[in-house]
Design an enzyme around this catalytic site. Sequence first.
Site, PDB file in Angstrom:
ATOM      1  N   ASP A  75      -5.127   2.269 -13.645  1.00 27.19           N
ATOM      2  CA  ASP A  75      -6.119   2.738 -12.682  1.00 27.19           C
ATOM      3  C   ASP A  75      -7.131   1.634 -12.403  1.00 27.19           C
ATOM      4  O   ASP A  75      -7.164   0.598 -13.062  1.00 27.19           O
ATOM      5  CB  ASP A  75      -6.807   4.013 -13.177  1.00 27.19           C
ATOM      6  CG  ASP A  75      -7.678   3.768 -14.399  1.00 27.19           C
ATOM      7  OD1 ASP A  75      -7.538   2.692 -15.015  1.00 27.19           O
ATOM      8  OD2 ASP A  75      -8.488   4.635 -14.736  1.00 27.19           O
ATOM      9  N   ALA A 106       7.815   1.086 -16.070  1.00 30.32           N
ATOM     10  CA  ALA A 106       6.865   1.060 -14.960  1.00 30.32           C
ATOM     11  C   ALA A 106       5.454   1.097 -15.536  1.00 30.32           C
ATOM     12  O   ALA A 106       5.109   2.019 -16.273  1.00 30.32           O
ATOM     13  CB  ALA A 106       7.097   2.230 -14.018  1.00 30.32           C
ATOM     14  N   ASP A 154       0.850  -1.170   0.000  1.00 25.49           N
ATOM     15  CA  ASP A 154       0.000   0.000   0.000  1.00 25.49           C
ATOM     16  C   ASP A 154       0.898   1.236   0.000  1.00 25.49           C
ATOM     17  O   ASP A 154       2.107   1.144   0.267  1.00 25.49           O
ATOM     18  CB  ASP A 154      -0.890  -0.033   1.253  1.00 25.49           C
ATOM     19  CG  ASP A 154      -1.795   1.185   1.352  1.00 25.49           C
ATOM     20  OD1 ASP A 154      -2.299   1.620   0.307  1.00 25.49           O
ATOM     21  OD2 ASP A 154      -1.972   1.692   2.468  1.00 25.49           O
TER      22      ASP A 154
END
Length: 1176
Positions: free
Chosen positions: A745, A741, A428
């Site tokens: 979403d 990378a 997270d």
Amino acid sequence: MVSRYHLQEEDADAQTTAPRQSYRRSRPESAGLLQTHDDEEPPNFGSYDSTDDDKRIITLNGPQPTKYCNNRISTAKYNVLTFIPSFLFEQFRRYSNIFFLLIALLQQIPDVSPTGRYTTLVPLVFILSVSAIKEIIEDVKRHRADNEINHRLIERLENGTWTTVRWSELTVGDIIKVVIDTFFPADLILLSSSEPQAMCFIETANLDGETNLKIRQGMPSTAKLLDTKDLTQLQGRIECELPNRLLYEFNGVLKEFGRPPVPLGNDQVLQRGAMLRNTAWIFGVVIYSGHETKLMKNSTSAPLKRSTVDKLTNTQILMLFMILISLCITSGLCNLFWTQKHSPTDWYLGIGDFKSLSLGYNLLTFFILYNNLIPISLQVTLELVRFLQAIFINYDIEMYHAESNMPASARTSNLNEELGLIKYIFSDKTGTLTRNVMEFKKCSIAKRIYQTERTPEESELVQNILRRHESSRDIEEFLVLLSVCHTVIPEKKEDGTIIYHAASPDERALVDGARRFGYIFDTRTPEYVEINALGKRMRFEVLNVLEFTSQRKRMSVIVRTPEGKIKLFTKGADSVIYERLSPRDQAYREATLQHLEEFASEGLRTLCLAVADIDPEVYEEWTHTHHKASIALQYRESKLEDSSNLIETNLRLLGATAIEDKLQDGVPETIDALLQAGIYIWVLTGDKQETAINIGYSCKLISNTMDILILNEGSLDATRDAVLRHVGEFKSSSTKDANVALVIDGKSLKYALTCDLRGDFQELCLMCRVVICCRVSPIQKAEVVDMVTQSTKAVTLAIGDGANDVAMIQKASVGIGISGVEGLQAACASDYSIAQFRFLRRLILVHGAWNYARISKLILYSFYKNVCLYVIELWFALYSGWSGQILFERWTIGLYNVVFTAMPPFAIGLFEKFCTADTMLRYPLLYKPSQNAKLFNVRVFWIWIFNALLHSVFLFWLPLFAFESESIWSDGKTSDYLLLGNMVYTYVIVTVCLKAGLITSSWTWLTHAAIWGSILLWFLFVLIYSHIWPSLSFASNFAGMDSQLLSTPVFWFALILVPIASLLIDVICKLIHNTVFKTLTDAVREQEIQRNDPSQVMEESRSSEIRFKHDLDKRSSAKREKARVRDYHSGQSIEFSGRRLRVEHLDFDEDLEAMNQQREYHRRRHRWQGSEILHM
């Protein structure tokens, strides 16, 4: 408490609700620019047509049309009824326990067991009892936590009066009162509050990890329900969707009798787990309760996790069981043939009875005789060693956080060795990587960079304003924009200080930055905001707020200045601001771009600020168009975006800001070390896309040489096209691990995780070096973790700090909870809890690698010592006519694992370490052997089994040859088979104890005590046990054994010869391994023993790696040239270098072509077709 007003605030979770509107309407609606079409899709809110089967109907102040679940929750694994079946199921998933239960049952058959009736049953019961007690203790803690929550008190409206009830007694339709600093007990619809216009402030840390306050607002029709009488007279019903796990979406409608229906959205929902802040009280009606709440829907049941080592051991036990069956059948048949051959002639043996000639009885006898090939003591040893390893973790002072007084905590001990096998980490962001604290650092205005000082007067920026510098007007407008363009709520304390409550920490940092330059924002009402600009009060009337969304990447406010002008203030990403600048505005473009790159290179978060003057007539026409879009029930989001695009044009650039996102201490260093250790790190966050990317840069997860591939699609087809296109591009460029990378979403992720696209998306993710998933729900986090765990079969670790991370923590192989400001939900659901992310480095690289090595050696050694002793029964069967006779005394067999060889496995499991903790932290590459399971795999396991078989041959046949003449004393006396058995038993104990010393890398005084003490303990046992009979009525066959055994020179000569002969091959192999095939770990350990700096060894390793890579480059140059030509013709400007090969353990098993497919992108920006590459 100071009043804080908003007409309507954005839902900070979804960030897609309608903007707040001004009441300044001067003429009726015109047709506007946005039309509503007849073929629109069903609306997201409002009175939608549906059947009663796909919606929930809640009656207000009346009986419910159906019975709904209560509000009681349970997160425990067991209850009184399910404990025994669930626990036994978990325990007997281990094949070893099933096997020992079978042996214990067979031993109860009379005249079958040669080793007694209870030698297996008692240890098995002890093992299960220890495990049961541990499980009960852990689950009692969960039950206590559940009871604490279920027994919390809340006020409920019953028959016109307020009654205090427990949370567990609530049900759907109840009207309740929640007071300040209290958690919401269920999912509620907000009716009214102590604040004007039914507004309230909530903290959703347990839902999305954000500590920033968010605003919820009830409907105007219920905002006036401020006393009990009004609430009692509320009549009607609420129609809403069925319970689901979508945290950021809600569709419903309020239908009061005699009034038009009112649409309900996420702005009116107060979810369980959130807390009421800065609001005295609220009234709400329960819509979802208990396990139907969105928070509980996003939780998964506590899993029964097993380590990879346990699973592999289980499989090998099954293979050993098959071998044992084969040995039993072979021995039984041989016994049958030998008996049939010798029973007529050797009648004095008494072998002509039914049992001797029965193959079934013989099979059971040998089955019990050989059962100890599988060590029953292994489970007890593992349980105790893991428990003590967990204590080592709990008491590690290096993982103690003094500020919060929080030590590390191993909440389970079953996964200690799993920490040494981690391949993927899912983290997270908010509260885990960051402290959620941002600080305004710099700004660029009119080609100059300004920094904050201790006081506004000391700053060069304020001095330029006071001196009326030529850029003073732009500076003033820049600071006004910072202090006005936001949705921050100010709270004035009694001492005059102001606390800002913002929907995001960067908004708070920007407003605080303006305050540090003397522009203090201190008042907000639904109609205006007020600021103190260097001592001058200024009021700006807020006409419209155009909220931030991940698609818009900007936020704007339209205000009327004190001079009566209408202005548009906008802040956002440079890419969206620059494309909306006026063609005539060229003054600061290039200079600001240079400053933006400078800020980004320092890891700072950047925003551009711009302003536009709006003609009143233009604004008047636009406001009607925008109002029409804001009340649309269908396509509301797209219409609002179109409307905003109409007004956000012809902007004038003012400058840029740079904010530092406060990471937790040691996060960049920890991530860098974990990456060096070969661990892939994914970030799964509910935060905005831009925030997550900037954090990636700040914590060094994303490097400056890395390109960013963004998947931000709005449909399944678009997502499929983008994923397939990128997978094809990666394959055509012959790269498996690109320096890219991937950022995706939550909406695109929903499509990407569908069945038909899941495989391709997974392939794309595994090709990228870094993956960041933004705006994801808790269940999506769990799905991503499960996707990688199931597809790669790798060991995964998930780490988080809030209740929104519980699902992924439970889904991963190992779950880590941060015991931080977000509460203890994640920590309670985790396997291990730590106070700071930086402690993960030590937990994995030190405790993980050590525990894996310890458990691996413990398991291998336990099997080795059992095979070493009990296979001798097979060799003795060859010598004794397959009679099933045991060579050793019965109780010595039972005490072999419990007493005489119990301490060496404990010493290995607790104190073994191949390098010190400082070295492990300094050189993360040393983690690779454990990560790649070099110490415990199928090959290594069977090498140890073969080694034990070889030792058993020496340990039995050499003493037998020495005993062949039977006369082993000078007086010519002889003895029986038991003397031979005790001689062999002695040599076995000495050999296996010396073997423990041979595999030990770290010697402590406890290791010496365990090894030499075990040998000494056997000799003491012989001296004592030989004199028990006849004082006690057992061990009669052992009487006088000490004098017989210790008086013969054959015993003492063989005591030296047999162990040396048995271990000679081991010593030679170890010598060759440590010289010719020395590993990097061995070399570093030697340097530690010699007290030298291991850095020289590491440098030599890198040099060897470079030379080896050079040879590989020569061999595969033709393949690289073909790939380069193919890439050139495909139009991709990508350069590759050969793959770096790690020389740990000299494992060059990888395919040469695969070794050259690890490519590094150079600093070239490449725009992938159809997607955006951010140049940060």
